[in-house]
Design a protein around this motif. Sequence first.
Motif, PDB file in Angstrom:
ATOM      1  N   VAL A 146      79.910  20.300 -23.536  1.00  7.79           N
ATOM      2  CA  VAL A 146      79.717  21.231 -24.644  1.00  7.79           C
ATOM      3  C   VAL A 146      78.229  21.380 -24.937  1.00  7.79           C
ATOM      4  O   VAL A 146      77.765  22.446 -25.365  1.00  7.79           O
ATOM      5  CB  VAL A 146      80.474  20.751 -25.893  1.00  7.79           C
ATOM      6  CG1 VAL A 146      80.187  21.655 -27.091  1.00  7.79           C
ATOM      7  CG2 VAL A 146      81.972  20.701 -25.620  1.00  7.79           C
ATOM      8  N   ALA A 147      77.461  20.325 -24.704  1.00  7.11           N
ATOM      9  CA  ALA A 147      76.045  20.303 -25.098  1.00  7.11           C
ATOM     10  C   ALA A 147      75.127  20.747 -23.969  1.00  7.11           C
ATOM     11  O   ALA A 147      74.226  20.025 -23.547  1.00  7.11           O
ATOM     12  CB  ALA A 147      75.677  18.894 -25.556  1.00  7.11           C
ATOM     13  N   THR A 148      75.348  21.966 -23.493  1.00  2.25           N
ATOM     14  CA  THR A 148      74.534  22.460 -22.373  1.00  2.25           C
ATOM     15  C   THR A 148      74.004  23.873 -22.599  1.00  2.25           C
ATOM     16  O   THR A 148      73.361  24.422 -21.693  1.00  2.25           O
ATOM     17  CB  THR A 148      75.366  22.452 -21.072  1.00  2.25           C
ATOM     18  OG1 THR A 148      76.540  23.260 -21.257  1.00  2.25           O
ATOM     19  CG2 THR A 148      75.787  21.041 -20.690  1.00  2.25           C
ATOM     20  N   ALA A 149      74.246  24.471 -23.760  1.00  4.23           N
ATOM     21  CA  ALA A 149      73.934  25.893 -23.947  1.00  4.23           C
ATOM     22  C   ALA A 149      72.648  26.155 -24.724  1.00  4.23           C
ATOM     23  O   ALA A 149      72.158  27.281 -24.734  1.00  4.23           O
ATOM     24  CB  ALA A 149      75.098  26.591 -24.657  1.00  4.23           C
ATOM     25  N   LEU A 150      72.104  25.143 -25.397  1.00  4.13           N
ATOM     26  CA  LEU A 150      70.897  25.340 -26.205  1.00  4.13           C
ATOM     27  C   LEU A 150      69.700  24.691 -25.534  1.00  4.13           C
ATOM     28  O   LEU A 150      69.821  23.675 -24.849  1.00  4.13           O
ATOM     29  CB  LEU A 150      71.091  24.726 -27.600  1.00  4.13           C
ATOM     30  CG  LEU A 150      72.238  25.288 -28.446  1.00  4.13           C
ATOM     31  CD1 LEU A 150      72.341  24.498 -29.747  1.00  4.13           C
ATOM     32  CD2 LEU A 150      72.045  26.771 -28.736  1.00  4.13           C
ATOM     33  N   ASN A 151      68.506  25.282 -25.762  1.00  4.46           N
ATOM     34  CA  ASN A 151      67.291  24.667 -25.248  1.00  4.46           C
ATOM     35  C   ASN A 151      66.779  23.623 -26.234  1.00  4.46           C
ATOM     36  O   ASN A 151      67.318  23.457 -27.338  1.00  4.46           O
ATOM     37  CB  ASN A 151      66.229  25.723 -24.942  1.00  4.46           C
ATOM     38  CG  ASN A 151      65.836  26.535 -26.180  1.00  4.46           C
ATOM     39  OD1 ASN A 151      65.723  26.003 -27.280  1.00  4.46           O
ATOM     40  ND2 ASN A 151      65.621  27.840 -25.982  1.00  4.46           N
ATOM     41  N   ALA A 152      65.729  22.908 -25.836  1.00  5.52           N
ATOM     42  CA  ALA A 152      65.221  21.800 -26.643  1.00  5.52           C
ATOM     43  C   ALA A 152      64.760  22.270 -28.022  1.00  5.52           C
ATOM     44  O   ALA A 152      64.982  21.589 -29.035  1.00  5.52           O
ATOM     45  CB  ALA A 152      64.082  21.101 -25.905  1.00  5.52           C
ATOM     46  N   GLU A 153      64.118  23.435 -28.085  1.00  2.00           N
ATOM     47  CA  GLU A 153      63.645  23.950 -29.374  1.00  2.00           C
ATOM     48  C   GLU A 153      64.812  24.278 -30.293  1.00  2.00           C
ATOM     49  O   GLU A 153      64.776  23.977 -31.499  1.00  2.00           O
ATOM     50  CB  GLU A 153      62.789  25.198 -29.130  1.00  2.00           C
ATOM     51  CG  GLU A 153      62.180  25.777 -30.398  1.00  2.00           C
ATOM     52  CD  GLU A 153      61.322  26.995 -30.122  1.00  2.00           C
ATOM     53  OE1 GLU A 153      60.935  27.679 -31.093  1.00  2.00           O
ATOM     54  OE2 GLU A 153      61.045  27.274 -28.940  1.00  2.00           O
ATOM     55  N   GLN A 154      65.868  24.877 -29.754  1.00  5.12           N
ATOM     56  CA  GLN A 154      67.046  25.198 -30.559  1.00  5.12           C
ATOM     57  C   GLN A 154      67.760  23.933 -31.024  1.00  5.12           C
ATOM     58  O   GLN A 154      68.227  23.855 -32.165  1.00  5.12           O
ATOM     59  CB  GLN A 154      67.995  26.080 -29.747  1.00  5.12           C
ATOM     60  CG  GLN A 154      67.460  27.485 -29.476  1.00  5.12           C
ATOM     61  CD  GLN A 154      68.301  28.241 -28.473  1.00  5.12           C
ATOM     62  OE1 GLN A 154      68.828  27.667 -27.512  1.00  5.12           O
ATOM     63  NE2 GLN A 154      68.453  29.550 -28.689  1.00  5.12           N
TER      64      GLN A 154
END
Length: 324
Positions: A146-154
Amino acid sequence: MDLLDRQIAHALRLDGRASFSRIAAVLGVSDQTVARRYRALRQAGTVKVVGGLSAGRIGLTTWVIRLQCAPGSSAAIARALAKRADTSWVRIASGGTEVLCSILTPDDDREALLLERLPATKPIIAISTYCVVHTFTGNEDGWQPVATALNAEQIAALAPDPPANPPADPPADPRPESAIALDPADRILAAELARDGRTPFTELAAATGLDESSVRRRLAALQADGTLYFDLDVDSRAFGYGFSALLWLSVEPARLSAVGQALAGFAEVAFAGATTGPTDVLASVVTTSGAAFYLFLTEAIGALPGVREIQSAPVLRTVKRAGA
């Protein structure tokens, strides 16, 4: 699910009660879009935020029950178990010849549980029980894909704020002697959040009989000391993982911790825990297909030092799970 759906799911895994406006600002869409997308995912049973209580913090022990059933009887037995308040999940496996469930029992009343309260019917051929004595991954940790869609900043922008007043000395480990007692309002609060982790504070206040500020403070305190957590209940099939199975591993005692930690690092492992019983580790595994499961079993788990034996049971149907 498209990218936006996956981003919303990832955001809610970080903070299940994050406001839609906060998520929308980070993702660059409108509040209404985020709310509409989440409602659609929730209605379809794909994604749902649920609140859970840490069993060890409130003096409960987790048991996994494995029932071997006569052909044609598993569905009725699974439905009966799903209706029980003390079952957290119920699954039919092995082509319909097994029913598996998780049951929570008070640490100080273990004799009142288990076999005496399970359905005493002829279709149940054999019963095995496993007490979960340590969790390597699962529940509070969430499922990794589930935790693969946002970048580090997001991710940094959506990470939950630290508690305003953290406990001065949180317990080092949730053993029964350090269990806390929930008052009636706490139990109502937990029950409401188990149904819907995003229940508004106004509704929580009405259900508990407390004012809204008191509910906010109590919820924050329960989260801060590890009693209450928020989980993202997901249908793994929507993320491309269509094959599910339970594994029982026999492990050399000296290697048990290392094997558990290795399992916790695999994206395919949704839960792994050390148990009592004829085997040492129970794991819930999800892969994209049966072929992928074979490769994971032989190349990943089979390569772990200390694993002596593996039993597997493909999950045919999930009758009950957190929030569903």
